[in-house]
Design an enzyme around this catalytic site. Structure first.
Site, PDB file in Angstrom:
ATOM      1  N   ASP A 204       1.141  -1.364  -0.406  1.00  0.00           N
ATOM      2  CA  ASP A 204      -0.104  -0.191  -0.032  1.00  0.00           C
ATOM      3  C   ASP A 204       0.754   1.394   0.086  1.00  0.00           C
ATOM      4  O   ASP A 204       0.881   1.577  -0.129  1.00  0.00           O
ATOM      5  CB  ASP A 204      -0.646   0.074   1.309  1.00  0.00           C
ATOM      6  N   ASP A 246      -1.350  -4.456   4.558  1.00  0.00           N
ATOM      7  CA  ASP A 246      -2.266  -4.182   4.762  1.00  0.00           C
ATOM      8  C   ASP A 246      -3.262  -6.151   4.585  1.00  0.00           C
ATOM      9  O   ASP A 246      -3.892  -5.994   4.641  1.00  0.00           O
ATOM     10  CB  ASP A 246      -2.678  -2.514   4.516  1.00  0.00           C
ATOM     11  N   LYS A 247      -3.509  -5.667   3.922  1.00  0.00           N
ATOM     12  CA  LYS A 247      -4.307  -6.643   3.169  1.00  0.00           C
ATOM     13  C   LYS A 247      -4.186  -8.337   3.498  1.00  0.00           C
ATOM     14  O   LYS A 247      -5.065  -9.213   2.686  1.00  0.00           O
ATOM     15  CB  LYS A 247      -4.430  -6.177   1.421  1.00  0.00           C
ATOM     16  N   CYS A 317       4.439  -0.894   8.634  1.00  0.00           N
ATOM     17  CA  CYS A 317       4.082  -0.104   9.204  1.00  0.00           C
ATOM     18  C   CYS A 317       4.038   0.500  10.613  1.00  0.00           C
ATOM     19  O   CYS A 317       2.958  -0.209  10.616  1.00  0.00           O
ATOM     20  CB  CYS A 317       3.592   1.293   8.129  1.00  0.00           C
ATOM     21  N   GLU A 567      -6.411   4.655  -1.387  1.00  0.00           N
ATOM     22  CA  GLU A 567      -5.885   5.115   0.009  1.00  0.00           C
ATOM     23  C   GLU A 567      -5.737   6.511  -0.290  1.00  0.00           C
ATOM     24  O   GLU A 567      -5.213   6.808  -0.889  1.00  0.00           O
ATOM     25  CB  GLU A 567      -5.677   4.787   0.768  1.00  0.00           C
ATOM     26  N   SER A 594      -5.442   5.490   4.064  1.00  0.00           N
ATOM     27  CA  SER A 594      -4.910   4.665   5.096  1.00  0.00           C
ATOM     28  C   SER A 594      -4.798   4.452   6.624  1.00  0.00           C
ATOM     29  O   SER A 594      -5.354   5.939   7.186  1.00  0.00           O
ATOM     30  CB  SER A 594      -3.420   5.590   4.968  1.00  0.00           C
TER      31      SER A 594
END
Length: 677
Positions: A204, A246-247, A317, A567, A594
């Protein structure tokens, strides 16, 4: 034969599972032949049967058919078979059927005691993979696997799929091969055979602000689909998915829900904070630095310093952005090993924690502890409460709705508002607070947060977890670091309500999501600045074209219109870096934000513009009003005017009319339903 043995339709598999295999003297039909021709075929079958007996020696032979006894004995002699041979009639006629059953009652007790997988499956956990690896008929499959490096004995153990989202494109997943090796070591130590395979991932952060970011949410579906396919194709007894970005994590959990075999989602861990001039920084500082650079507030050297120091190594992150929100969600949900999963990526204890997770997975496999026992309405409500208490990402709404749908559990966008409203905000994590994920883990992590929630009545401790313990039993093991200021008590929260709210109104009849943990105010009213894509908006922001009081509207970025709900961190970071705009500008979109976003922002506006949602009717200068206490988002035009503007609506042409994006557009649901396919 099936009727004679009173077996079900899956006759051969039932026999295999009981330690038998069936063979024929002659391997093609002979019923229509004369006696002499049959006899000739029987003689010709002797060598072939002898060869098969040599290749896969039985412990005993039962000849079903008196007429072929002599041929079978000759084949057994050729194969140097020394075990017992028993003979009974073929049960084709009623009188033969009676004899067959009488004989078999005498023969069965005399047969050598065979090791059957049915008897040991609850101990060893080998259930799904029996048809893939066991019996003479699976010799070819075993040959392939032995050629791939697996030992003979490995294939008779529970087969555990290890779905790895490794990629060298970005810090989130670059270290996952090392994580996978530690996990596989733990699985082997605990009696399983791990089989690793890879699936896709999209960063991302790297793709943010480009057309490539449209692939991110689409990848969640592809990850779930690909893991499901490999697991079903290889009949795994258990499954671990290793996620970083993230995903990855919701995609893995969605696959586990579909498969409903013992399994877990394991987090690769958060990145350590970067250091600049003695201060901790994260990638959020870089995105905001881009805005400061465009406005002339920092120079080339200042931006280079941020870029070079924000990401010191492997890991996702660092703040309570989407990756860490979903990692924490996995722990509270119970599908990730609490405390073990949250160890940061480069922590010296990460590999040992991962090895222990392998042991835990094998315990779940032996106990047949399935996702359907863990992921329940109760555990989902616990998880929503944890997102609210921690100031977690708005993306959790999208992902938890999708997980609930995969498990067949009724969950709506309104449930998030109800639970967040009653759950105080207690975790001081960026972007709304001071600390990062490694600080959260060091303070006591998800066990401590769970204990706080259960003790205060904001979570149900009876929910089961992957360890076999309840959430309350896991929480009881929490170790709080004395003096920590990351996870506050519910008696002294940071804010009295959670970090998420759901707004509805004539701009968002199905709802939209706001993260108020980092918003700073509760109302906004101002003129619309309308953009049909993120790039157009970013150019105007960088050029100084947005003024205090404005409401930025970015549309055609929804599930179908994007596609993929990009995002808007590049835009929100540019605004947040400007104190004047940050405190006095609002932004809404049918796309996403985000987890690093801070400011007055509403995302997931539904219905989206591409399907003719009200956001498509907004015009430059329309007055838009946010009222968080009343949970409303409205554009100040009449219903008649709204209908007139939408009467002749036509969606724009698809940017990608073929390929994976087109497949996604054709199937994806509204953001208010989780944007699932």
């Amino acid at each position: 034969m099936r009727k004679a043995f009173c077996c079900g339709s899956d006759f051969l598999r039932e026999f295999q599972n009981d330690g038998f295999y069936l063979d024929d003297l002659v391997l093609h039909p002979i019923n229509g032949l004369k006696k002499s021709e049959k006899r000739e075929q029987h003689f010709q079958g002797i060598d072939s049967l002898a060869s098969r007996i040599r290749i896969d020696p039985p412990q005993a032979i039962v000849v079903v058919g008196i007429g072929i006894e002599c041929y079978v004995r000759l084949a057994a002699e050729k194969a140097r078979f020394n075990g017992p041979i028993y003979v009974t009639a073929f049960p084709g006629r009623p009188e033969h059927k009676r004899r067959f059953h009488v004989d078999m009652e005498e023969i069965l007790p005399k047969l050598p005691r065979l090791k059957t997988y049915k008897e040991e499956e609850m101990i060893e956990g080998k259930r799904q993979s029996i048809p893939l690896t066991e019996g003479a008929s699976r010799a070819a499959a075993r040959s392939y696997l032995r050629g791939s490096g697996f030992a003979k004995d490995d294939l008779h153990k529970p087969i555990i799929g290890v779905a790895n989202t490794w990629t060298e494109i970005g810090t989130c997943n670059v270290h996952l091969r090392e994580i996978a090796e530690a996990l596989k070591q733990g699985i082997r130590e605990a009696g399983g055979t791990p089989m690793e395979f890879n699936t896709v991932t999209i960063s991302d952060g790297i793709t943010m602000g480009t057309q490539g970011m449209k692939a991110s949410l689409v990848s969640r579906e592809v990850i779930a689909d690909s893991i499901e396919l490999v697991a079903r194709g290889n009949l795994f007894d258990g499954l671990v998915g290793i996620g970083g970005c993230d995903k990855n994590m919701p995609g893995i959990i969605m696959a586990l829900c579909r498969l409903d075999i013992p399994g877990m989602m394991l987090y690769g861990g958060s990145i350590a904070p970067g250091k600049l001039n003695g201060v901790d920084i994260t990638i959020q500082n870089v995105f905001e630095g881009i805005g400061s650079y465009a406005a002339g507030r920092i120079d080339d050297a200042g931006l280079e310093a941020l870029e070079a120091n924000a990401c010191p190594g492997a890991g996702a992150c660092g703040g309570q952005f989407t990756a860490n929100t979903m990692a924490m969600s996995g722990e509270i949900l119970g599908i990730s090993p609490i405390e073990l999963s949250g160890v940061p990526a480069t922590d010296p204890g990460k590999l040992e924690a991962t090895r222990k997770a392998g042991h835990m997975l094998m315990d779940a496999v032996r106990a047949n502890r399935k996702p359907s026992q863990i992921i329940t309405r109760k555990s989902l409500e616990n998880t929503i409460a944890s997102v609210a208490a921690s100031g977690g990402s708005t993306n959790a709404v999208l992902h938890l709705l999708a997980i609930a749908k995969e498990m067949g559990i009724e969950l709506t966008i309104d449930d998030f508002d109800v639970i967040s409203a009653r759950t105080p905000y207690t975790c001081s994590l960026t972007p709304g607070g001071k600390y990062v994920a490694s600080d959260y883990q060091a303070a006591g992590g998800s066990r401590l947060l769970a204990k706080r929630m259960i003790d205060a009545g904001f979570a149900d401790g009876s929910a089961l977890t992957i360890s076999g313990k309840t959430l309350a039993e896991e929480a009881a093991l929490a170790k709080e670091t004395p003096g920590q200021d990351v996870i506050h008590t519910f008696e002294k929260p940071i804010k009295p309500n959670g970090g998420l709210v759901i707004l509805k109104g004539n701009l968002a009849p199905e709802g939209c999501v706001m993260k108020i943990a980092a918003a700073g105010r509760y109302e906004h009213r101002g003129p619309a600045r309308v953009f049909d894509c993120e790039e157009d908006c970013f150019k105007v922001v960088q050029a100084g074209g947005i003024k205090p009081g404005d409401v930025i509207v970015i549309r055609y970025e929804g599930p179908k219109g994007g596609p993929g709900m990009r995002e808007m961190l590049q835009v929100t970071a540019a605004i947040s870096s400007n104190a004047e705009l940050s405190a006095h500008v609002a932004l809404l979109t049918d796309g996403r934000f985000s987890g690093a976003t801070r400011g007055f922002t509403a995302g997931h506006v539904a219905p989206e513009a591409f399907v003719g949602g009200p956001i498509a009717a907004v015009r430059e200068g329309d007055i838009i009003a946010f009222d968080i206490p009343k949970r409303t988002l409205n554009v100040e035009i009449s219903d008649v005017e709204m209908a007139a503007r939408l009467k002749n609506f036509k969606p724009p042409a698809l940017r990608w009319p073929t390929g994976v994006f087109r497949k996604y557009v054709d199937r994806v649901t509204s953001a208010s339903e989780g944007a699932t396919t």
